[in-house]
Design an enzyme around this catalytic site. Structure first.
Site, PDB file in Angstrom:
ATOM      1  N   ASP A 193      -0.771  -5.106   6.025  1.00 13.62           N
ATOM      2  CA  ASP A 193      -1.782  -5.968   5.366  1.00 13.62           C
ATOM      3  C   ASP A 193      -1.506  -6.000   3.948  1.00 13.62           C
ATOM      4  O   ASP A 193      -0.858  -5.103   3.250  1.00 13.62           O
ATOM      5  CB  ASP A 193      -3.328  -5.388   5.756  1.00 13.62           C
ATOM      6  CG  ASP A 193      -3.425  -3.902   5.214  1.00 13.62           C
ATOM      7  OD1 ASP A 193      -2.513  -3.249   5.112  1.00 13.62           O
ATOM      8  OD2 ASP A 193      -4.579  -3.573   4.593  1.00 13.62           O
ATOM      9  N   GLU A 194      -2.060  -7.362   3.202  1.00 13.24           N
ATOM     10  CA  GLU A 194      -2.084  -7.109   1.920  1.00 13.24           C
ATOM     11  C   GLU A 194      -0.845  -6.979   1.206  1.00 13.24           C
ATOM     12  O   GLU A 194      -0.590  -6.133   0.007  1.00 13.24           O
ATOM     13  CB  GLU A 194      -3.209  -6.367   1.269  1.00 13.24           C
ATOM     14  CG  GLU A 194      -4.701  -6.766   1.730  1.00 13.24           C
ATOM     15  CD  GLU A 194      -5.756  -5.806   1.386  1.00 13.24           C
ATOM     16  OE1 GLU A 194      -6.724  -6.203   0.954  1.00 13.24           O
ATOM     17  OE2 GLU A 194      -5.525  -4.426   1.133  1.00 13.24           O
ATOM     18  N   ALA A 195       0.319  -7.211   1.768  1.00 16.36           N
ATOM     19  CA  ALA A 195       1.722  -7.245   1.025  1.00 16.36           C
ATOM     20  C   ALA A 195       2.096  -8.222   0.060  1.00 16.36           C
ATOM     21  O   ALA A 195       2.648  -9.190   0.111  1.00 16.36           O
ATOM     22  CB  ALA A 195       2.519  -6.967   2.080  1.00 16.36           C
ATOM     23  N   HIS A 196       1.018  -8.303  -0.706  1.00 17.25           N
ATOM     24  CA  HIS A 196       0.960  -9.527  -1.662  1.00 17.25           C
ATOM     25  C   HIS A 196       2.274  -9.453  -2.741  1.00 17.25           C
ATOM     26  O   HIS A 196       2.736 -10.532  -3.345  1.00 17.25           O
ATOM     27  CB  HIS A 196      -0.100  -9.657  -2.746  1.00 17.25           C
ATOM     28  CG  HIS A 196      -1.487  -9.636  -2.024  1.00 17.25           C
ATOM     29  ND1 HIS A 196      -1.602 -10.231  -0.823  1.00 17.25           N
ATOM     30  CD2 HIS A 196      -2.775  -8.939  -2.218  1.00 17.25           C
ATOM     31  CE1 HIS A 196      -2.931 -10.184  -0.348  1.00 17.25           C
ATOM     32  NE2 HIS A 196      -3.404  -9.281  -1.041  1.00 17.25           N
TER      33      HIS A 196
ATOM     34  N   HIS B 219       0.694  -1.297   0.004  1.00 20.58           N
ATOM     35  CA  HIS B 219       0.007   0.056   0.165  1.00 20.58           C
ATOM     36  C   HIS B 219       0.777   1.437  -0.054  1.00 20.58           C
ATOM     37  O   HIS B 219       0.458   2.105   0.605  1.00 20.58           O
ATOM     38  CB  HIS B 219      -1.008  -0.078   1.252  1.00 20.58           C
ATOM     39  CG  HIS B 219      -2.026  -1.083   1.224  1.00 20.58           C
ATOM     40  ND1 HIS B 219      -3.182  -0.970   0.499  1.00 20.58           N
ATOM     41  CD2 HIS B 219      -2.075  -2.257   1.779  1.00 20.58           C
ATOM     42  CE1 HIS B 219      -3.894  -1.855   0.666  1.00 20.58           C
ATOM     43  NE2 HIS B 219      -3.318  -2.723   1.322  1.00 20.58           N
TER      44      HIS B 219
END
Length: 529
Positions: free
Chosen positions: A338-341, A275
């Site tokens: 979060d959401e550190a894809h 993000h």
């Protein structure tokens, strides 16, 4: 049938025709006196209520008495007067002098059981007394007093009374120390005044934390002197390509002061290592390939990452955390996670380890989204749970090892979820979240296997992919936010949907008086207005 004499019939007609003028016969509709709100009909539900005795009616003779010389008590008294004066039309002087017919605010009183935020409210014929050990407790007691008065007390101009408070005693203290709301100012930017408006609204329900999501792919919203392009360039747009914006340090301090006066602690978040497109677009050197990507105005997630192997990344983190920690008086600093894809697990764990220790170096308690549990939470860390099942073993194991939890289950507490398929705003990836769905769960038992002692509290996040105005905020937050506030404040023993929906319904006229455009859920028996 027996006939009435003509004279009597004539008299009856005259009486009926003149009933509204004389008051002798209630033959036509008349304005009903406002119903006195029972002491147990407020939100959040109080811990203990003992009704009884004569009520108290605020009048032109009422004074707000603040015994002693405490600046904090004086400030609470002036706040209360500012709430009551416009609608009642009374002077309501704030004074240290004794006497009868008073609203009394007592600091350092009420008993040890009240803790740091509790209060006691006593109402009787001679006045109302709010006692608390702390200024925060007094403030929370004032919010209860507001709800015990007619909803029209919230209006900005003179209204008809009477302004009557039911007799009896409320003794009240919170279940959890952390009762939060989150506002995403990154995907859409909200001005200082819009943030203040939301703070005022949440404070009415004894919420004591505002988590500000200050950075994301779409915008960087806080000035950092050592990296000025973050705000100047990274903050120059938002979802859909609008102008964006950012808070100067002076703006941020203004929000902090306003929140502090309402006993709300600001929890700033800089989301990392994912993000981060706004930061990556602002400084090419933060990218592994040394090339800055374009600014982003869409709503996809998981595509950006700080360059974990580069040492400049940690110079960046240190500078940002240092400046933000110096600005923020509260104890918490949120680093996302979060959401550190686009970050490998190994890189993610390495980055979060260093980022956590940087936060600790500058004297703050680190908070991260619950993916932090998959790294190595440092001692004292807080993980914010946003799952939907309550069964994540990794989070439970972290809680058993000492990591504290703030619960924000997305299918219960996310205020940006649509109420139903017809809701014009919001998302639905976690399902539709109506008022009962949002309220009807227990934080103490929600996460299976987690020790109840690990639960620090609850938070209601509002992500802003589709939210761009104060009206949008209010439509999605109300009526769900007060339910999350009650889960955080009230004892588990008071939890009851049928009782709550009726108490919640009574808040509708108050929101209308405050100019809040709330969602009229069919699950709640709203009164006609």
């Amino acid at each position: 049938m027996r006939r009435l004499p003509k004279l009597l019939c004539s008299l009856l007609l005259v009486v009926a025709a003149g009933a509204t003028a004389t008051g002798a016969v209630a033959a036509a509709p008349t304005r009903e006196a406002p119903r006195v709100t029972p002491l147990d009909q407020v939100v959040p539900a109080p811990a203990s209520v003992r009704p009884g005795g004569a009520p108290y009616t605020i009048s032109e003779k009422t004074r707000i008495r603040v015994p002693g010389q405490s600046r904090e008590v004086r400030k609470a008294g002036e706040y209360l007067a500012d709430v009551l004066r416009p609608s009642t039309g009374y002077d309501l002087p704030v004074t240290t002098r004794g006497g009868s017919d008073n609203i009394v605010l007592r600091l350092g009183a009420g008993g040890r059981g009240l803790g740091d935020e509790g209060y006691r409210l006593d109402s009787g014929r001679g006045g109302v007394t709010i006692s608390a050990r702390t200024a925060a407790g007094l403030f929370h007691g004032i919010q209860t007093l507001r709800q015990l008065l007619p909803a029209s007390v919230e209006r900005g101009g003179p209204q008809r009374g009477p302004w009557t408070v039911a007799g009896g005693t409320i003794t009240d203290a919170p279940r959890y120390a952390y009762r939060g709301a989150m506002l995403d100012v990154s995907r859409h930017f909200f001005t200082v005044e819009q943030v203040k408006r939301y703070i005022d609204q949440m404070a009415l329900y004894k919420i004591n934390k505002l988590h500000l999501h200050l950075s994301d792919d779409q915008g960087w919203r806080i000035a950092i002197d050592s990296w000025p392009r973050l705000a100047a360039y990274g903050g120059s747009t938002q979802v859909g390509g609008g102008p964006g914006g950012h808070y100067t340090k002076s703006d941020y301090r203004d929000i902090l002061r306003f929140a502090t006066d309402r006993h709300v602690e600001i929890v700033p978040e800089i989301d990392m290592p994912g993000h981060t497109n706004a930061a990556l677009a602002s400084y090419a050197e933060l990218n592994c390939n040394g090339v800055a990507p374009p600014l982003y105005t869409g709503t996809d997630v998981g595509f950006s990452s700080l360059c974990v192997p580069k040492e400049i990344t940690y110079d960046f983190v240190d500078d940002v955390v240092r400046e933000l920690a110096a600005l923020t008086p509260g104890r918490y600093l949120h680093i996302g996670g979060d959401e550190a894809h686009s970050t490998s697990h190994q890189d993610y764990a390495a980055f979060m380890d260093r980022a956590q220790r940087t936060v600790a170096k500058y004297g703050k308690t680190v908070v991260g989204w619950h993916q932090l549990a998959g790294a190595d939470p440092i001692d004292g860390a807080v993980a914010q749970y946003w799952g939907t099942t309550g069964t994540e073993e990794e989070v439970v194991d972290a809680a058993k090892a000492g990591t504290r939890l703030v619960l924000s289950p997305a299918n219960r507490a996310y205020l940006d979820m649509k109420y139903n398929k017809d809701t014009p705003l919001g998302l639905d990836w976690a399902g539709y979240v109506e008022v009962r769905q949002s309220y009807d769960w227990d934080p103490g038992s929600y996460l299976e296997g987690a020790p109840p002692s690990a639960i620090l509290g609850v938070e209601a996040p509002l992500w802003s992919e589709t939210i761009s105005t104060s009206d949008h905020i209010e439509f999605m937050a109300f009526p769900r936010l007060p339910g999350i506030a009650e889960l955080g404040w009230s004892p588990a023993s008071t939890h009851d949907w049928e009782s709550y929906r009726n108490r919640l319904a009574a808040q509708g006229p108050r929101w209308s008086a405050l100019g809040i455009d709330y969602y009229r859920s069919p699950e709640v028996p709203w009164p006609a207005q």
